[in-house]
Design a protein around this motif. Structure first.
Motif, PDB file in Angstrom:
ATOM      1  N   LEU A  75       0.829  -1.206   0.000  1.00  0.00           N
ATOM      2  CA  LEU A  75       0.000   0.000   0.000  1.00  0.00           C
ATOM      3  C   LEU A  75       0.860   1.251   0.000  1.00  0.00           C
ATOM      4  N   ALA A  76       0.342   2.270  -0.659  1.00  0.00           N
ATOM      5  CA  ALA A  76       1.029   3.554  -0.778  1.00  0.00           C
ATOM      6  C   ALA A  76       0.065   4.660  -0.355  1.00  0.00           C
ATOM      7  N   PRO A  77       0.597   5.834  -0.020  1.00  0.00           N
ATOM      8  CA  PRO A  77      -0.285   6.930   0.409  1.00  0.00           C
ATOM      9  C   PRO A  77      -1.387   7.242  -0.602  1.00  0.00           C
ATOM     10  N   GLU A  78      -1.125   7.057  -1.866  1.00  0.00           N
ATOM     11  CA  GLU A  78      -2.160   7.342  -2.874  1.00  0.00           C
ATOM     12  C   GLU A  78      -3.291   6.323  -2.866  1.00  0.00           C
ATOM     13  N   ASP A  79      -3.165   5.271  -2.085  1.00  0.00           N
ATOM     14  CA  ASP A  79      -4.263   4.311  -1.916  1.00  0.00           C
ATOM     15  C   ASP A  79      -5.250   4.773  -0.848  1.00  0.00           C
ATOM     16  N   THR A  80      -4.957   5.859  -0.183  1.00  0.00           N
ATOM     17  CA  THR A  80      -5.854   6.387   0.835  1.00  0.00           C
ATOM     18  C   THR A  80      -7.183   6.796   0.208  1.00  0.00           C
ATOM     19  N   ALA A  81      -8.269   6.238   0.749  1.00  0.00           N
ATOM     20  CA  ALA A  81      -9.599   6.485   0.186  1.00  0.00           C
ATOM     21  C   ALA A  81     -10.636   5.771   1.039  1.00  0.00           C
ATOM     22  N   VAL A  82     -11.893   6.039   0.729  1.00  0.00           N
ATOM     23  CA  VAL A  82     -12.991   5.223   1.253  1.00  0.00           C
ATOM     24  C   VAL A  82     -13.234   4.094   0.258  1.00  0.00           C
ATOM     25  N   TYR A  83     -13.206   2.892   0.747  1.00  0.00           N
ATOM     26  CA  TYR A  83     -13.367   1.709  -0.091  1.00  0.00           C
ATOM     27  C   TYR A  83     -14.775   1.155   0.094  1.00  0.00           C
ATOM     28  N   ARG A  84     -15.423   0.881  -1.027  1.00  0.00           N
ATOM     29  CA  ARG A  84     -16.791   0.388  -0.980  1.00  0.00           C
ATOM     30  C   ARG A  84     -16.944  -0.837  -1.861  1.00  0.00           C
ATOM     31  N   CYS A  85     -17.735  -1.784  -1.402  1.00  0.00           N
ATOM     32  CA  CYS A  85     -18.076  -2.924  -2.234  1.00  0.00           C
ATOM     33  C   CYS A  85     -19.434  -2.669  -2.884  1.00  0.00           C
ATOM     34  N   ALA A  86     -19.677  -3.366  -3.965  1.00  0.00           N
ATOM     35  CA  ALA A  86     -20.906  -3.165  -4.719  1.00  0.00           C
ATOM     36  C   ALA A  86     -21.328  -4.464  -5.388  1.00  0.00           C
ATOM     37  N   LEU A  87     -22.623  -4.524  -5.689  1.00  0.00           N
ATOM     38  CA  LEU A  87     -23.206  -5.733  -6.264  1.00  0.00           C
ATOM     39  C   LEU A  87     -23.879  -5.412  -7.584  1.00  0.00           C
ATOM     40  N   ASP A  88     -23.522  -6.171  -8.596  1.00  0.00           N
ATOM     41  CA  ASP A  88     -24.136  -6.075  -9.923  1.00  0.00           C
ATOM     42  C   ASP A  88     -24.979  -7.325 -10.123  1.00  0.00           C
ATOM     43  N   ILE A  89     -26.303  -7.174 -10.148  1.00  0.00           N
ATOM     44  CA  ILE A  89     -27.179  -8.338 -10.236  1.00  0.00           C
ATOM     45  C   ILE A  89     -27.587  -8.662 -11.671  1.00  0.00           C
ATOM     46  N   HIS A  90     -27.133  -7.883 -12.631  1.00  0.00           N
ATOM     47  CA  HIS A  90     -27.418  -8.154 -14.046  1.00  0.00           C
ATOM     48  C   HIS A  90     -26.140  -8.109 -14.867  1.00  0.00           C
ATOM     49  N   PRO A  91     -25.166  -8.907 -14.507  1.00  0.00           N
ATOM     50  CA  PRO A  91     -23.865  -8.771 -15.173  1.00  0.00           C
ATOM     51  C   PRO A  91     -23.803  -9.426 -16.550  1.00  0.00           C
ATOM     52  N   GLY A  92     -24.680 -10.378 -16.814  1.00  0.00           N
ATOM     53  CA  GLY A  92     -24.515 -11.159 -18.024  1.00  0.00           C
ATOM     54  C   GLY A  92     -23.196 -11.898 -17.937  1.00  0.00           C
ATOM     55  N   SER A  93     -22.373 -11.754 -18.956  1.00  0.00           N
ATOM     56  CA  SER A  93     -21.059 -12.387 -18.953  1.00  0.00           C
ATOM     57  C   SER A  93     -19.954 -11.391 -18.638  1.00  0.00           C
ATOM     58  N   MET A  94     -20.325 -10.198 -18.203  1.00  0.00           N
ATOM     59  CA  MET A  94     -19.363  -9.119 -18.046  1.00  0.00           C
ATOM     60  C   MET A  94     -18.921  -8.952 -16.601  1.00  0.00           C
ATOM     61  N   LEU A  95     -17.744  -8.387 -16.459  1.00  0.00           N
ATOM     62  CA  LEU A  95     -17.266  -7.874 -15.183  1.00  0.00           C
ATOM     63  C   LEU A  95     -17.155  -6.368 -15.357  1.00  0.00           C
ATOM     64  N   HIS A  96     -18.225  -5.665 -14.976  1.00  0.00           N
ATOM     65  CA  HIS A  96     -18.316  -4.249 -15.274  1.00  0.00           C
ATOM     66  C   HIS A  96     -17.388  -3.417 -14.402  1.00  0.00           C
ATOM     67  N   THR A  97     -16.906  -2.338 -14.975  1.00  0.00           N
ATOM     68  CA  THR A  97     -16.059  -1.407 -14.239  1.00  0.00           C
ATOM     69  C   THR A  97     -16.774  -0.100 -13.939  1.00  0.00           C
ATOM     70  N   SER A  98     -17.916   0.117 -14.564  1.00  0.00           N
ATOM     71  CA  SER A  98     -18.648   1.361 -14.359  1.00  0.00           C
ATOM     72  C   SER A  98     -19.513   1.274 -13.113  1.00  0.00           C
ATOM     73  N   THR A  99     -19.546   2.375 -12.359  1.00  0.00           N
ATOM     74  CA  THR A  99     -20.392   2.413 -11.166  1.00  0.00           C
ATOM     75  C   THR A  99     -21.863   2.243 -11.519  1.00  0.00           C
ATOM     76  N   ARG A 100     -22.238   2.641 -12.728  1.00  0.00           N
ATOM     77  CA  ARG A 100     -23.654   2.590 -13.123  1.00  0.00           C
ATOM     78  C   ARG A 100     -24.167   1.156 -13.231  1.00  0.00           C
ATOM     79  N   ALA A 101     -23.271   0.193 -13.358  1.00  0.00           N
ATOM     80  CA  ALA A 101     -23.693  -1.203 -13.505  1.00  0.00           C
ATOM     81  C   ALA A 101     -24.060  -1.849 -12.176  1.00  0.00           C
ATOM     82  N   TYR A 102     -23.698  -1.232 -11.091  1.00  0.00           N
ATOM     83  CA  TYR A 102     -23.864  -1.837  -9.765  1.00  0.00           C
ATOM     84  C   TYR A 102     -25.071  -1.240  -9.056  1.00  0.00           C
ATOM     85  N   GLU A 103     -25.964  -2.133  -8.637  1.00  0.00           N
ATOM     86  CA  GLU A 103     -27.241  -1.694  -8.073  1.00  0.00           C
ATOM     87  C   GLU A 103     -27.198  -1.485  -6.565  1.00  0.00           C
ATOM     88  N   TYR A 104     -26.334  -2.204  -5.879  1.00  0.00           N
ATOM     89  CA  TYR A 104     -26.283  -2.108  -4.421  1.00  0.00           C
ATOM     90  C   TYR A 104     -24.871  -1.758  -3.978  1.00  0.00           C
TER      91      TYR A 104
END
Length: 126
Positions: free
Chosen positions: A86-115
């Protein structure tokens, strides 16, 4: 509904490690993806890693590839993020999220995650 609760954040020195956990409860889904994001003050939310719960397939942002590892614990319905070097630039609030309609994708956009979880603070001192 779904509840996501993160834990494991804290203060660590540069070069150290932390392991974050995200416990999921509530509704179940046949196919879904869990992701980790972070947001530092004044910056946009940044995708870090994602894992397909059924297949275990993973995807990482270039910024954390080789340092962070996402994994799942089926028995505990928990996703983890092991963070090393870890480095100082890793300082942040870390959040987990759930995508319930992923299809075959591993989405990187926040808009894909519902919870979303509430987040856990990670602070890396130099």
């Amino acid at each position: 509904q779904v509840q996501l609760v993160e834990s494991g954040g804290g203060l660590v020195q540069a070069g150290g490690s932390l392991r974050l956990s995200c416990a999921a409860s509530g509704r179940t889904f046949s196919n879904y993806v869990m992701g980790w994001f972070r947001q530092a003050p004044g910056k946009e939310r940044e995708f870090l890693a994602a894992i397909n719960w059924n297949s275990g397939r993973t995807y990482y942002a270039d910024s954390v590839k080789g340092r962070f590892t996402i994994s799942r614990d089926n028995d505990k319905n928990t996703v983890r993020l092991q963070m090393n070097s870890l480095a100082p630039e890793d300082t942040a609030v870390y959040r987990c999220a759930l995508d319930i309609h992923p299809g075959s994708m591993l989405h990187t956009s926040t808009r894909a995650y519902e919870y979303w979880g509430q987040g856990t603070q990670v602070t890396v001192s130099s």
